[in-house]
Design a protein around this motif. Sequence first.
Motif, PDB file in Angstrom:
ATOM      1  N   GLY A   1       0.785  -1.219   0.000  1.00  0.00           N
ATOM      2  CA  GLY A   1       0.000   0.000   0.000  1.00  0.00           C
ATOM      3  C   GLY A   1       0.816   1.266   0.000  1.00  0.00           C
ATOM      4  O   GLY A   1       2.005   1.279   0.345  1.00  0.00           O
ATOM      5  N   LEU A   2       0.135   2.360  -0.341  1.00  0.00           N
ATOM      6  CA  LEU A   2       0.768   3.674  -0.453  1.00  0.00           C
ATOM      7  C   LEU A   2       0.167   4.717   0.466  1.00  0.00           C
ATOM      8  O   LEU A   2       0.794   5.751   0.705  1.00  0.00           O
ATOM      9  CB  LEU A   2       0.632   4.188  -1.898  1.00  0.00           C
ATOM     10  N   SER A   3      -1.046   4.495   0.987  1.00  0.00           N
ATOM     11  CA  SER A   3      -1.821   5.592   1.559  1.00  0.00           C
ATOM     12  C   SER A   3      -2.310   5.364   2.981  1.00  0.00           C
ATOM     13  O   SER A   3      -3.099   6.155   3.486  1.00  0.00           O
ATOM     14  CB  SER A   3      -3.044   5.874   0.663  1.00  0.00           C
ATOM     15  N   LEU A   4      -1.852   4.329   3.650  1.00  0.00           N
ATOM     16  CA  LEU A   4      -2.365   4.034   4.989  1.00  0.00           C
ATOM     17  C   LEU A   4      -1.965   5.102   5.997  1.00  0.00           C
ATOM     18  O   LEU A   4      -2.699   5.402   6.930  1.00  0.00           O
ATOM     19  CB  LEU A   4      -1.865   2.665   5.449  1.00  0.00           C
ATOM     20  N   SER A   5      -0.760   5.677   5.806  1.00  0.00           N
ATOM     21  CA  SER A   5      -0.276   6.751   6.697  1.00  0.00           C
ATOM     22  C   SER A   5      -0.288   6.299   8.156  1.00  0.00           C
ATOM     23  O   SER A   5      -0.885   6.936   9.020  1.00  0.00           O
ATOM     24  CB  SER A   5      -1.131   8.013   6.517  1.00  0.00           C
ATOM     25  N   ILE A   6       0.429   5.206   8.427  1.00  0.00           N
ATOM     26  CA  ILE A   6       0.378   4.592   9.750  1.00  0.00           C
ATOM     27  C   ILE A   6       0.894   5.524  10.836  1.00  0.00           C
ATOM     28  O   ILE A   6       0.488   5.423  11.992  1.00  0.00           O
ATOM     29  CB  ILE A   6       1.166   3.254   9.745  1.00  0.00           C
ATOM     30  N   GLY A   7       1.766   6.476  10.491  1.00  0.00           N
ATOM     31  CA  GLY A   7       2.286   7.395  11.497  1.00  0.00           C
ATOM     32  C   GLY A   7       1.703   8.782  11.446  1.00  0.00           C
ATOM     33  O   GLY A   7       2.169   9.683  12.139  1.00  0.00           O
ATOM     34  N   GLY A   8       0.659   8.996  10.642  1.00  0.00           N
ATOM     35  CA  GLY A   8       0.120  10.334  10.444  1.00  0.00           C
ATOM     36  C   GLY A   8      -0.792  10.803  11.568  1.00  0.00           C
ATOM     37  O   GLY A   8      -1.315  10.002  12.354  1.00  0.00           O
ATOM     38  N   PRO A   9      -1.013  12.111  11.667  1.00  0.00           N
ATOM     39  CA  PRO A   9      -1.875  12.665  12.721  1.00  0.00           C
ATOM     40  C   PRO A   9      -3.361  12.485  12.461  1.00  0.00           C
ATOM     41  O   PRO A   9      -4.163  12.560  13.394  1.00  0.00           O
ATOM     42  CB  PRO A   9      -1.500  14.154  12.728  1.00  0.00           C
ATOM     43  N   ASP A  10      -3.763  12.267  11.208  1.00  0.00           N
ATOM     44  CA  ASP A  10      -5.175  12.056  10.903  1.00  0.00           C
ATOM     45  C   ASP A  10      -5.620  10.677  11.384  1.00  0.00           C
ATOM     46  O   ASP A  10      -4.809   9.741  11.439  1.00  0.00           O
ATOM     47  CB  ASP A  10      -5.416  12.154   9.396  1.00  0.00           C
ATOM     48  N   PRO A  11      -6.898  10.516  11.710  1.00  0.00           N
ATOM     49  CA  PRO A  11      -7.410   9.173  12.032  1.00  0.00           C
ATOM     50  C   PRO A  11      -7.153   8.212  10.879  1.00  0.00           C
ATOM     51  O   PRO A  11      -7.112   8.616   9.708  1.00  0.00           O
ATOM     52  CB  PRO A  11      -8.910   9.398  12.243  1.00  0.00           C
ATOM     53  N   LEU A  12      -6.964   6.947  11.211  1.00  0.00           N
ATOM     54  CA  LEU A  12      -6.780   5.958  10.158  1.00  0.00           C
ATOM     55  C   LEU A  12      -7.985   5.956   9.219  1.00  0.00           C
ATOM     56  O   LEU A  12      -9.133   6.064   9.651  1.00  0.00           O
ATOM     57  CB  LEU A  12      -6.603   4.570  10.765  1.00  0.00           C
ATOM     58  N   ASP A  13      -7.697   5.827   7.937  1.00  0.00           N
ATOM     59  CA  ASP A  13      -8.744   5.818   6.913  1.00  0.00           C
ATOM     60  C   ASP A  13      -9.327   4.409   6.840  1.00  0.00           C
ATOM     61  O   ASP A  13      -8.878   3.570   6.053  1.00  0.00           O
ATOM     62  CB  ASP A  13      -8.150   6.254   5.574  1.00  0.00           C
ATOM     63  N   MET A  14     -10.331   4.138   7.660  1.00  0.00           N
ATOM     64  CA  MET A  14     -10.906   2.804   7.717  1.00  0.00           C
ATOM     65  C   MET A  14     -11.705   2.478   6.453  1.00  0.00           C
ATOM     66  O   MET A  14     -11.854   1.305   6.103  1.00  0.00           O
ATOM     67  CB  MET A  14     -11.775   2.662   8.955  1.00  0.00           C
ATOM     68  N   GLU A  15     -12.198   3.500   5.770  1.00  0.00           N
ATOM     69  CA  GLU A  15     -12.882   3.251   4.495  1.00  0.00           C
ATOM     70  C   GLU A  15     -11.900   2.716   3.458  1.00  0.00           C
ATOM     71  O   GLU A  15     -12.203   1.770   2.715  1.00  0.00           O
ATOM     72  CB  GLU A  15     -13.547   4.529   3.999  1.00  0.00           C
TER      73      GLU A  15
ATOM     74  N   VAL B   1       2.337   2.083  17.411  1.00  0.00           N
ATOM     75  CA  VAL B   1       1.982   0.727  17.822  1.00  0.00           C
ATOM     76  C   VAL B   1       0.470   0.596  17.995  1.00  0.00           C
ATOM     77  O   VAL B   1      -0.138  -0.395  17.570  1.00  0.00           O
ATOM     78  CB  VAL B   1       2.724   0.353  19.123  1.00  0.00           C
ATOM     79  N   THR B   2      -0.159   1.597  18.590  1.00  0.00           N
ATOM     80  CA  THR B   2      -1.614   1.574  18.757  1.00  0.00           C
ATOM     81  C   THR B   2      -2.327   1.500  17.408  1.00  0.00           C
ATOM     82  O   THR B   2      -3.289   0.737  17.232  1.00  0.00           O
ATOM     83  CB  THR B   2      -2.084   2.818  19.532  1.00  0.00           C
ATOM     84  N   ARG B   3      -1.857   2.261  16.451  1.00  0.00           N
ATOM     85  CA  ARG B   3      -2.481   2.273  15.119  1.00  0.00           C
ATOM     86  C   ARG B   3      -2.212   0.967  14.375  1.00  0.00           C
ATOM     87  O   ARG B   3      -3.100   0.445  13.677  1.00  0.00           O
ATOM     88  CB  ARG B   3      -1.988   3.490  14.331  1.00  0.00           C
ATOM     89  N   ILE B   4      -1.019   0.417  14.510  1.00  0.00           N
ATOM     90  CA  ILE B   4      -0.728  -0.876  13.890  1.00  0.00           C
ATOM     91  C   ILE B   4      -1.668  -1.948  14.440  1.00  0.00           C
ATOM     92  O   ILE B   4      -2.233  -2.761  13.687  1.00  0.00           O
ATOM     93  CB  ILE B   4       0.737  -1.285  14.133  1.00  0.00           C
ATOM     94  N   GLN B   5      -1.844  -1.961  15.754  1.00  0.00           N
ATOM     95  CA  GLN B   5      -2.715  -2.961  16.362  1.00  0.00           C
ATOM     96  C   GLN B   5      -4.151  -2.799  15.898  1.00  0.00           C
ATOM     97  O   GLN B   5      -4.868  -3.788  15.710  1.00  0.00           O
ATOM     98  CB  GLN B   5      -2.606  -2.884  17.881  1.00  0.00           C
ATOM     99  N   GLN B   6      -4.575  -1.563  15.663  1.00  0.00           N
ATOM    100  CA  GLN B   6      -5.920  -1.324  15.137  1.00  0.00           C
ATOM    101  C   GLN B   6      -6.069  -1.940  13.747  1.00  0.00           C
ATOM    102  O   GLN B   6      -7.089  -2.583  13.437  1.00  0.00           O
ATOM    103  CB  GLN B   6      -6.199   0.183  15.078  1.00  0.00           C
ATOM    104  N   VAL B   7      -5.055  -1.756  12.902  1.00  0.00           N
ATOM    105  CA  VAL B   7      -5.082  -2.326  11.551  1.00  0.00           C
ATOM    106  C   VAL B   7      -5.053  -3.846  11.616  1.00  0.00           C
ATOM    107  O   VAL B   7      -5.817  -4.536  10.911  1.00  0.00           O
ATOM    108  CB  VAL B   7      -3.896  -1.791  10.724  1.00  0.00           C
ATOM    109  N   GLN B   8      -4.193  -4.394  12.464  1.00  0.00           N
ATOM    110  CA  GLN B   8      -4.061  -5.844  12.554  1.00  0.00           C
ATOM    111  C   GLN B   8      -5.346  -6.484  13.084  1.00  0.00           C
ATOM    112  O   GLN B   8      -5.746  -7.563  12.624  1.00  0.00           O
ATOM    113  CB  GLN B   8      -2.862  -6.212  13.431  1.00  0.00           C
TER     114      GLN B   8
END
Length: 277
Positions: free
Chosen positions: A61-75, A122-129
Amino acid sequence: MQMPQGAGLGLRRQLLDEVLTTSPTEVDFWELAPENWLGLRGRYAKQLARVSERYPLICHGLSLSIGGPDPLDMELLASIKRFMQQNEISIYSEHLSYCSADGHLYDLLPIPFTPAAVTYVVTRIQQVQDYLRQPLILENASYYLAPGAEMTELEFLLQVQQRSGCQLLLDVNNTYVNACNHDYDPLAFIQALPSAAISYLHMAGHFREDDGLLIDTHGASVIDPVWCLLQQTYAIHGVKPTLLERDFNIPPLTQLLTELAQITTYQHEVEEVRDAS
């Protein structure tokens, strides 16, 4: 989650006709950016389906932005999950970086190497996983500045991996580029990584500016020092599936296959040494 073995190439639309006409046996798997294929209909969708019948596919992927300040794009993540299910793809990797801040920035930017950033990522990675129900595979990204760093890139990467349980996509070229630009030993960096956490490898070319700065471009052939680093990586961690990236200045498929054959040769050499010992 079954990782294809051997040597692979990045799937680009301009290669589809030739790939489907020739079905090159030198390619063990293809990697694609799902964002470039989501929602496609007609000819390209049919061609992709035919490729998936002949070869294993993986998503990078190109757009997940795992370290970005915006909420994860779940859509977006839901779309990628559907795309993977529709095309029987089980591997999904992304970049340990960010590309959004109040909207997309269209570049991969470095996450600050800080303890607070480790916890956040780490919190965002766990959300994705949890959503995908599989480990996320994250690539060590190239970077040119390290704003607010409180630890090294290696320390940051290791802490993120250990605390999240994610897997690693080791980009050998990125390691070389970062090591040259930030004055560290690329081999020591690679040696410090846990072998079991490395799912696969990337190889690519880069560009050297007049002032000596290396720019990760994916637009040139792999140079000898990076080939050497790949051989050393295999010696340390064993043979890992390895993908050759070429994102622009894309040469004829025959030239890409020549570079890919070099990866296969190195893999076989290491396997022969292992079998003989």
